[in-house]
Every structure is written in C-alpha cells, then in structure tokens.
Design a protein around this motif. Sequence first.
Motif, mmCIF file in Angstrom:
data_model
loop_
_atom_site.group_PDB
_atom_site.id
_atom_site.type_symbol
_atom_site.label_atom_id
_atom_site.label_comp_id
_atom_site.label_asym_id
_atom_site.label_seq_id
_atom_site.Cartn_x
_atom_site.Cartn_y
_atom_site.Cartn_z
ATOM 1 N N ALA A 70 65.066 -1.788 28.428
ATOM 2 C CA ALA A 70 65.090 -1.766 26.957
ATOM 3 C C ALA A 70 65.927 -2.938 26.430
ATOM 4 O O ALA A 70 65.541 -3.596 25.459
ATOM 5 C CB ALA A 70 65.657 -0.439 26.465
ATOM 6 N N ARG A 71 67.049 -3.209 27.074
ATOM 7 C CA ARG A 71 67.883 -4.344 26.640
ATOM 8 C C ARG A 71 67.151 -5.661 26.858
ATOM 9 O O ARG A 71 67.157 -6.539 25.987
ATOM 10 C CB ARG A 71 69.207 -4.351 27.411
ATOM 11 C CG ARG A 71 70.144 -3.262 26.956
ATOM 12 C CD ARG A 71 71.383 -3.222 27.830
ATOM 13 N NE ARG A 71 72.119 -1.981 27.608
ATOM 14 C CZ ARG A 71 72.945 -1.437 28.487
ATOM 15 N NH1 ARG A 71 73.158 -2.031 29.655
ATOM 16 N NH2 ARG A 71 73.574 -0.319 28.212
ATOM 17 N N GLU A 72 66.535 -5.788 28.025
ATOM 18 C CA GLU A 72 65.788 -7.014 28.312
ATOM 19 C C GLU A 72 64.683 -7.212 27.275
ATOM 20 O O GLU A 72 64.495 -8.313 26.745
ATOM 21 C CB GLU A 72 65.181 -6.930 29.718
ATOM 22 C CG GLU A 72 64.381 -8.151 30.087
ATOM 23 C CD GLU A 72 63.658 -7.965 31.411
ATOM 24 O OE1 GLU A 72 64.316 -8.099 32.459
ATOM 25 O OE2 GLU A 72 62.442 -7.664 31.374
ATOM 26 N N ALA A 73 63.970 -6.134 26.955
ATOM 27 C CA ALA A 73 62.869 -6.221 25.985
ATOM 28 C C ALA A 73 63.402 -6.609 24.603
ATOM 29 O O ALA A 73 62.778 -7.406 23.894
ATOM 30 C CB ALA A 73 62.128 -4.886 25.920
ATOM 31 N N ALA A 74 64.557 -6.066 24.225
ATOM 32 C CA ALA A 74 65.130 -6.382 22.911
ATOM 33 C C ALA A 74 65.511 -7.859 22.828
ATOM 34 O O ALA A 74 65.267 -8.522 21.813
ATOM 35 C CB ALA A 74 66.342 -5.493 22.651
ATOM 36 N N ILE A 75 66.083 -8.371 23.909
ATOM 37 C CA ILE A 75 66.465 -9.792 23.923
ATOM 38 C C ILE A 75 65.210 -10.661 23.885
ATOM 39 O O ILE A 75 65.129 -11.633 23.125
ATOM 40 C CB ILE A 75 67.345 -10.102 25.164
ATOM 41 C CG1 ILE A 75 68.693 -9.377 25.040
ATOM 42 C CG2 ILE A 75 67.547 -11.609 25.335
ATOM 43 C CD1 ILE A 75 69.526 -9.365 26.320
ATOM 44 N N ALA A 76 64.219 -10.301 24.686
ATOM 45 C CA ALA A 76 62.970 -11.071 24.725
ATOM 46 C C ALA A 76 62.269 -11.059 23.352
ATOM 47 O O ALA A 76 61.796 -12.097 22.881
ATOM 48 C CB ALA A 76 62.047 -10.511 25.801
ATOM 49 N N HIS A 95 71.024 -11.179 31.521
ATOM 50 C CA HIS A 95 69.601 -10.955 31.227
ATOM 51 C C HIS A 95 68.872 -12.291 31.066
ATOM 52 O O HIS A 95 67.741 -12.442 31.518
ATOM 53 C CB HIS A 95 69.441 -10.085 29.975
ATOM 54 C CG HIS A 95 69.656 -8.628 30.246
ATOM 55 N ND1 HIS A 95 68.743 -7.864 30.932
ATOM 56 C CD2 HIS A 95 70.691 -7.799 29.951
ATOM 57 C CE1 HIS A 95 69.192 -6.619 31.039
ATOM 58 N NE2 HIS A 95 70.376 -6.551 30.455
ATOM 59 N N LEU A 96 69.545 -13.270 30.418
ATOM 60 C CA LEU A 96 68.918 -14.589 30.252
ATOM 61 C C LEU A 96 68.688 -15.243 31.613
ATOM 62 O O LEU A 96 67.628 -15.842 31.856
ATOM 63 C CB LEU A 96 69.793 -15.480 29.363
ATOM 64 C CG LEU A 96 69.902 -15.053 27.889
ATOM 65 C CD1 LEU A 96 70.960 -15.886 27.170
ATOM 66 C CD2 LEU A 96 68.548 -15.169 27.175
ATOM 67 N N GLU A 97 69.678 -15.106 32.504
ATOM 68 C CA GLU A 97 69.528 -15.672 33.851
ATOM 69 C C GLU A 97 68.328 -15.050 34.568
ATOM 70 O O GLU A 97 67.558 -15.758 35.232
ATOM 71 C CB GLU A 97 70.800 -15.430 34.684
ATOM 72 C CG GLU A 97 71.921 -16.401 34.358
ATOM 73 C CD GLU A 97 73.285 -15.922 34.865
ATOM 74 O OE1 GLU A 97 73.325 -14.979 35.696
ATOM 75 O OE2 GLU A 97 74.310 -16.480 34.416
ATOM 76 N N GLY A 138 60.961 -17.211 35.220
ATOM 77 C CA GLY A 138 60.117 -18.178 34.513
ATOM 78 C C GLY A 138 59.678 -17.696 33.137
ATOM 79 O O GLY A 138 58.736 -18.233 32.554
ATOM 80 N N ARG A 139 60.342 -16.696 32.598
ATOM 81 C CA ARG A 139 59.919 -16.128 31.308
ATOM 82 C C ARG A 139 60.677 -16.729 30.125
ATOM 83 O O ARG A 139 60.196 -16.693 29.006
ATOM 84 C CB ARG A 139 60.091 -14.610 31.327
ATOM 85 C CG ARG A 139 59.207 -13.927 32.356
ATOM 86 C CD ARG A 139 59.441 -12.440 32.386
ATOM 87 N NE ARG A 139 59.263 -11.849 31.078
ATOM 88 C CZ ARG A 139 59.795 -10.683 30.696
ATOM 89 N NH1 ARG A 139 60.552 -9.997 31.532
ATOM 90 N NH2 ARG A 139 59.584 -10.208 29.493
#
Length: 286
Positions: free
Chosen positions: A220-226, A266-268, A274-275
């Motif tokens: 969920a955190r990854e999706a929010a950042i993306a 999460h950015l790393e 590659g996203r």
Amino acid sequence: MFLGEKSGKYPDGNQVVVRGADTLVAFDTPLVANRLGRELLDADLVILGHVHEDHMAGLHRLPRARVHVHEADVEAARSWEGMARHYGYGPQVLAGMRTMIEEKFHYVPRPDAQPYRDGAFWDLGGGVTVRAFHTPGHTRGHCALVVEPGGIAFIGDIDLSSFGPYYGDATSSLAQFRRTLAAVKDIPAKVWITSHHKGVITERATFLALLSAFAARLDAREAAIADYLRRQPATLAELVEHRFLYPKALDDLYYSDAERRTIEQHLEELAAAGRAVQEHGRWRMR
Ligand SMILES: [Zn+2]
C-alpha cells in the motif's frame, strides 16, 4: 504476560516473563515494567528481542540482571552513541530524542549487554527453554524468542498493527522486513505474542491473516508513492513533506527522518525494478 496500557500501544508495550526452575527471564522491559513488582524485579536475565527505547524502559530497575541482545543490535544497547547510530536521525533530532527517552522511557545504556546470535538457546531449568530466531527488518538485530514447552513466540515489533511494519531507522531494512514476513510463518509456534496492540494470538489462521494484512501495508505504501509520482515527479524532500507514514496533523521529533528513510527504501526498490528513475534530483515513474 503483563499487558501495557491500551494493549501495549506505543509508547507502552507488553511485558513477557518466563520462569524456569532455575532462571526467571524478562523479554524486553517496556514502560509497563515500571509498574511491576517481584514478578519482574527477580529476573536474572533480560533478553531483548531488539533495541528501541520502548523496549528498554524498565531496564533501569534491573541493574543486576544480565542483558542479552542480538549481536547486530548490541551496540545500540551498550551506549548512547550506539543508539544514535541505530536510529540514524539528524543531529538535532537525536539531541531531542536523547532528552525525550531519558525523561519518558527512563533510558539508561547497558555497557554490560552481551551479544547472542541467531539460534541462541537458553535453558531456564525444569525443561523450560528459549530459542532466538533472527527476524531482521524492523532493526538489524530484531529476533523472535520462542519458549518451549508451548511453542510461544514473542515476535516483538512484527506487531501486526494496522500501522504496518516500521523500518524508518538507519539499521532498519525494507528488504529484510519483506524476507522476515515470509520466514516468520515457518517459525515453529502455536501462540504468538506481539509487543504492541495485538497481544496474544492463539490461532494459526488468525496469525496468518493478521500477518498478511500487516505485510500488505508495504504494498500500500509503495502504491501510494508510485501514484504520487505518476501525477508529479518529486524530490525526496517533497515526498517527505507529503508524508506517507504519519498523518500530517500529528508531529513527533523523528517523523520526518523516519519518513525519509522509509520513502528512500521504497524508491530504491522501485528503481531496482526499473519502475522509477531519478533525474536532476526528481523522481518519476517510468
Ligand atoms: Zn521497535
């Protein structure tokens, strides 16, 4: 187990003590330890599942007990300098943290703390034993402590809370936490005890459901950042300012530093997959 205030919600926690025929052991010493009598004060040994202020808050009451800490966290228990490296926050935040943990968590370093390793085994007498399972991520040295007989696993800050995993300190690791969340299912246990919120879980199906919801917070955190980056490329500072962990209306000394460390990891991951990519200091999705 002695439940802390609000089921051991931070800043409190749940106190576990284990009595064998020869040895009384305390797992961590959260704030609730300050309200206990002989059931805690007679402890011969404190095994810390990991080092953080809220897990050391009763250590000052046990100056003669031996203190054992996983080797990757032991320096954080031994000195303030070790603790400061463990948190890894900026100098001003660290100065504030030191005052705060001395005042609110009765913080005292334990230069006498002794290291243990993954698989460490304690025989408390009368057939009562404890074994350590290294479960890094929250901190580098975080361990689950499993008591036999009974298969009782103290899983500390794999706390199964709705907040989700915390990996906002210098020695925390998102990648390790992901591996730990998969591996913790295989620890042989019938009962699970968390440091905060959930307390005692006696059904494997309940444990697995809570664990899965807890792990889903990472996605969920990854999706929010993306999602944010899809709308607008941003610098790390802008992402920290936006907040992905803590509500904007709340503030605490370490929130910005913990947000930074969390978002950065999460950015790393996104970059490694590659996203996402960083250009001229701004992150964007590919
Ligand atoms: Zn912790």
